[in-house]
Write an enzyme that holds these catalytic residues in place. Structure first.
Site, short mmCIF file in Angstrom:
data_model
loop_
_atom_site.label_atom_id
_atom_site.label_comp_id
_atom_site.label_asym_id
_atom_site.label_seq_id
_atom_site.Cartn_x
_atom_site.Cartn_y
_atom_site.Cartn_z
N LEU A 145 0.83 -1.22 0.00
CA LEU A 145 0.00 0.00 0.00
C LEU A 145 0.86 1.26 0.00
O LEU A 145 0.47 2.30 -0.53
CB LEU A 145 -0.89 0.03 1.24
CG LEU A 145 -1.93 -1.08 1.39
CD1 LEU A 145 -2.57 -1.02 2.77
CD2 LEU A 145 -2.99 -0.95 0.30
N ASP A 290 3.48 15.60 12.09
CA ASP A 290 3.77 15.15 10.72
C ASP A 290 2.55 15.26 9.82
O ASP A 290 2.29 14.38 9.00
CB ASP A 290 4.29 13.70 10.76
CG ASP A 290 5.13 13.37 9.53
OD1 ASP A 290 5.48 14.30 8.76
OD2 ASP A 290 5.43 12.18 9.32
N LYS A 292 0.55 16.05 6.78
CA LYS A 292 0.79 16.26 5.35
C LYS A 292 -0.21 15.38 4.60
O LYS A 292 -0.76 14.43 5.18
CB LYS A 292 2.24 15.89 4.97
CG LYS A 292 2.63 14.48 5.35
CD LYS A 292 4.05 14.17 4.92
CE LYS A 292 4.48 12.80 5.42
NZ LYS A 292 5.80 12.39 5.02
N ASN A 295 -0.25 11.55 4.89
CA ASN A 295 -0.65 10.92 6.15
C ASN A 295 -2.14 11.06 6.44
O ASN A 295 -2.62 10.68 7.50
CB ASN A 295 0.16 11.49 7.32
CG ASN A 295 1.59 10.99 7.29
OD1 ASN A 295 1.88 10.01 6.61
ND2 ASN A 295 2.48 11.66 7.99
N ASP A 308 0.17 7.27 10.59
CA ASP A 308 1.59 7.54 10.81
C ASP A 308 1.85 8.39 12.05
O ASP A 308 2.00 9.63 11.95
CB ASP A 308 2.21 8.20 9.56
CG ASP A 308 3.73 8.23 9.65
OD1 ASP A 308 4.27 7.73 10.66
OD2 ASP A 308 4.37 8.75 8.73
N THR A 347 7.96 16.88 7.84
CA THR A 347 8.39 17.02 6.46
C THR A 347 8.51 18.52 6.24
O THR A 347 7.58 19.26 6.55
CB THR A 347 7.30 16.39 5.55
OG1 THR A 347 7.08 15.06 6.03
CG2 THR A 347 7.73 16.35 4.12
N1 LIG Z 1 -3.89 2.02 7.91
C1 LIG Z 1 -3.57 2.18 6.64
N2 LIG Z 1 -4.43 1.83 5.66
C2 LIG Z 1 -4.09 2.02 4.37
N3 LIG Z 1 -2.92 2.52 3.95
C3 LIG Z 1 -2.02 2.87 4.88
C4 LIG Z 1 -2.28 2.72 6.26
N4 LIG Z 1 -1.21 3.16 6.95
C5 LIG Z 1 -0.32 3.58 6.04
N5 LIG Z 1 -0.79 3.39 4.80
C6 LIG Z 1 -0.09 3.73 3.54
O1 LIG Z 1 1.30 3.55 3.69
C7 LIG Z 1 2.00 4.81 3.55
C8 LIG Z 1 3.19 4.85 4.48
O2 LIG Z 1 2.72 4.70 5.80
P1 LIG Z 1 3.33 5.52 7.00
O3 LIG Z 1 3.28 6.98 6.65
O4 LIG Z 1 2.69 5.12 8.25
O5 LIG Z 1 4.83 5.00 6.95
P2 LIG Z 1 6.12 5.73 7.42
O6 LIG Z 1 7.22 4.72 7.34
O7 LIG Z 1 5.95 6.35 8.75
O8 LIG Z 1 6.24 6.83 6.30
P3 LIG Z 1 7.10 8.16 6.31
O9 LIG Z 1 8.50 7.71 6.54
O10 LIG Z 1 6.86 8.78 4.94
O11 LIG Z 1 6.54 9.01 7.41
C9 LIG Z 1 0.93 5.86 3.83
O12 LIG Z 1 1.24 7.08 3.24
C10 LIG Z 1 -0.32 5.19 3.22
O13 LIG Z 1 -0.34 5.34 1.83
#
Ligand SMILES: Nc1ncnc2c1ncn2[C@@H]1O[C@H](COP(=O)(O)OP(=O)(O)OP(=O)(O)O)[C@@H](O)[C@H]1O
Length: 549
Positions: A145, A290, A292, A295, A308, A347
């Site tokens: 995803l 965070d 944006k 998120n 996130d 960000t």
């Molecule tokens: N609960 C969810 N349901 C559907 N998609 C999700 C969900 N959680 C995250 N995603 C998808 O995965 C992506 C990355 O998730 P997340 O932002 O939590 O990861 P991260 O490693 O913290 O990213 P970043 O380093 O960019 O902050 C999100 O932008 C979204 O597209």
């Protein structure tokens, strides 16, 4: 220049620069004095500037992701103090508000005990629903995803219940090893340099581990309709896993790419839902940090859900925060301020100027980010863009009058942006304080109006852009349960993840999904003490799980 009256402005209030008093537009028609100057006059964009600055619609469709790569290290100011999240705190959520208080109390947190299986357990027969800590073998991967700094987010199916979840994987090695460590080591010239680097490295490592726990701890103890739900967390030799509610409508980012910009009413709707979530977090002593479009996810009904929480932080004002590591008590500092420590925060495009400068900040930084998000939805990009935080900070500092606001926005929307995007946090709208309470006492003895400086003291919820929002129903969660949002995602099959970028959904996960048996090798291995990720596993209470399926 005066702004022209239109019917939408009938209840907007502005600051009268001469008296610093609020002027309500209810009364403006009956005023004999000239209308107050609208603060945005200096930074309103002309048509020419607009055409030069903004990209044509077809270009807007290819938006740059403000991804984790754009996150930045901020050096600590000389006097910093460290506020750590106490993951062992018996009740991190001590101060829940309104109707969610009861719900959050019901989320029983099952900390892992001695029974935690550090080794992955064998696959269990599918007719028995597991009651102990979950493992990766319980879930069948479907597709990717998204991708973040420490790993992927994968759509998975529970083999026992066939329910769909979003599994966020965090690679332990990525958390434990920082690429900059090696570079710094190579540059070290003396033993003292090496010792200093070693000390900093340990602090940074603690910080990264702390953040990993923060996401799990914060999410496991909150329940709000506009915040993603965490059902399970566990870890094996190589990764940490968060099993989250699957939000099938994809990122707001995805829909922004489709639409370019959004209608003001749509923007106001998302602003209201994000604000409800932020206010809820702030009331619980949590700064989100965070905000944006990536998120902000849309659920199947078109409601916005924040995800996130890797950068969220429990603040100093919360009684449950372990402040034992604080080393300074600067009395002249705002007691709500949180001090950064070599933090990777937010960000840059959406981060408040005080964060970009490495200064003390408080929950007010989230309201600045909300301003950036609104601007992005209305204009097609955040107010300041650049490849790194220095470029963005320079632009903010150069822009004395604040960001350029396009002429075509309604006066109400301009007013909202103007107050949220104030670079001085003391002048920015203190939305938490003026959420819905009556304005503070502005009348002094003898009927003279007290000077309130340049702070905005009108109620946030009463702002003209929110005239169509039923705050009462939204805050109770009833609205999100029963009504549809302005963009209802098209979902023909939840497993197809049609609302997610093909950049991710076409990614392969097979190579990495089941690599739990591969132990961390090399340098990271020496950093893993047996306890370093202990306490990460969690399972939501039965009633919580049932309530959300
Ligand atoms: N609960 C969810 N349901 C559907 N998609 C999700 C969900 N959680 C995250 N995603 C998808 O995965 C992506 C990355 O998730 P997340 O932002 O939590 O990861 P991260 O490693 O913290 O990213 P970043 O380093 O960019 O902050 C999100 O932008 C979204 O597209």
């Amino acid at each position: 220049m005066m702004f022209s009256l239109d019917e939408e402005l009938s209840s907007v209030t502005f600051i009268d620069n001469d008296t610093s008093n609020e002027v309500s537009l209810h009364n403006i028609n009956s005023r004999e004095e000239p209308l107050p100057a609208f603060e945005l006059n200096d930074n309103l964009m002309t048509m020419d500037e607009h055409l030069q600055t903004f990209t044509p619609p077809e270009e807007k469709r290819t938006r740059r992701r403000s991804s984790a790569l754009a996150k930045f290290p901020v050096l600590s100011p000389a006097h910093t103090r460290r506020i750590s999240i106490s993951t062992n705190s018996p009740n991190v959520v001590s101060n829940l508000t309104s109707s969610f208080r009861q719900a959050a109390n019901e989320i029983a947190v099952e900390e892992e005990g001695n029974s935690e299986a550090d080794e992955p357990t064998l696959f269990q027969p599918s007719d028995t629903r597991p009651t102990s800590v979950r493992t990766i073998n319980d879930f069948k991967p479907i597709r990717v995803l998204g991708k973040g700094a420490y790993g992927k987010v994968i759509l998975v199916k529970d083999k026992f219940s066939t329910k769909l979840y979003a599994m966020k994987q965090l690679k332990k090695a990525e958390i434990l090893i920082n690429d900059n460590d090696k570079k710094e080591e190579d540059q070290a010239e003396t033993t003292a340099d090496i010792e200093e680097i070693e000390k900093k490295r340990q602090v940074d490592l603690d910080k990264r581990i702390e953040r990993t726990f923060a996401e799990r701890t914060i999410l496991s103890q909150l329940e709000h309709p506009n915040i993603v739900k965490l059902f399970y967390s566990f870890h094996d030799q190589s990764k940490l896993y968060l099993i989250l509610q699957y939000i099938p409508g994809g990122e707001l980012f995805f829909h922004l790419k489709e639409h370019g910009t959004l209608e003001e009413d749509t923007v106001a709707f998302y602003a209201a839902e994000v604000s409800c979530a932020l206010k809820f977090l702030h009331d619980n002593g949590i700064v989100y940090r965070d905000l944006k479009p990536e998120n902000c996810l849309l659920n199947q009904r078109g409601h916005l859900v924040l995800t996130d929480f890797g950068l969220s932080k429990k603040g100093a004002t919360d009684k449950t925060v372990d402040n034992s590591e604080e080393s300074h008590s600067d009395s002249d500092m705002d007691k709500d301020d949180i001090y950064t420590l070599h933090s990777i925060i937010g960000t840059p495009e959406y981060a408040a100027p005080e964060i970009l400068q490495g200064l003390a900040y408080n929950k007010n930084c989230d309201w600045y980010s909300l301003g950036c998000l609104l601007y992005d939805m209305l204009v097609g990009k955040p107010p300041y863009t650049g490849n790194n935080h220095k470029v963005i900070l320079n632009k903010i500092q150069k822009d004395k009058a604040g960001p350029r606001i396009p002429y075509y926005l309604s006066e109400g929307m301009k007013d909202m942006l103007n107050w949220l995007l104030k670079k001085d946090k003391t002048k920015r709208w203190d939305v938490d304080k003026y959420w819905k309470e009556e304005p503070v006492n502005v009348v002094q003895k003898g009927g003279k109006k007290k000077k309130v400086g340049k702070q905005r003291i009108a109620k946030f919820q009463s702002h003209i852009i929110f005239r169509r929002i039923d705050w009462k129903r939204m805050e109770s969660g009833d609205f999100q349960r029963t009504e549809l949002g302005p963009i209802v995602p098209i979902i023909t099959d939840w497993e197809l993840a049609e609302n997610f970028d093909t950049e991710f959904t076409s990614m392969s996960f097979e190579d990495h999904y089941m690599e739990e048996g591969i132990p961390i090798k090399g340098k990271a291995d020496s950093l893993v003490t047996p306890d370093v990720f202990k306490g990460f596993s969690f399972k939501a209470s039965k009633s919580y799980l049932e309530r959300h399926f």
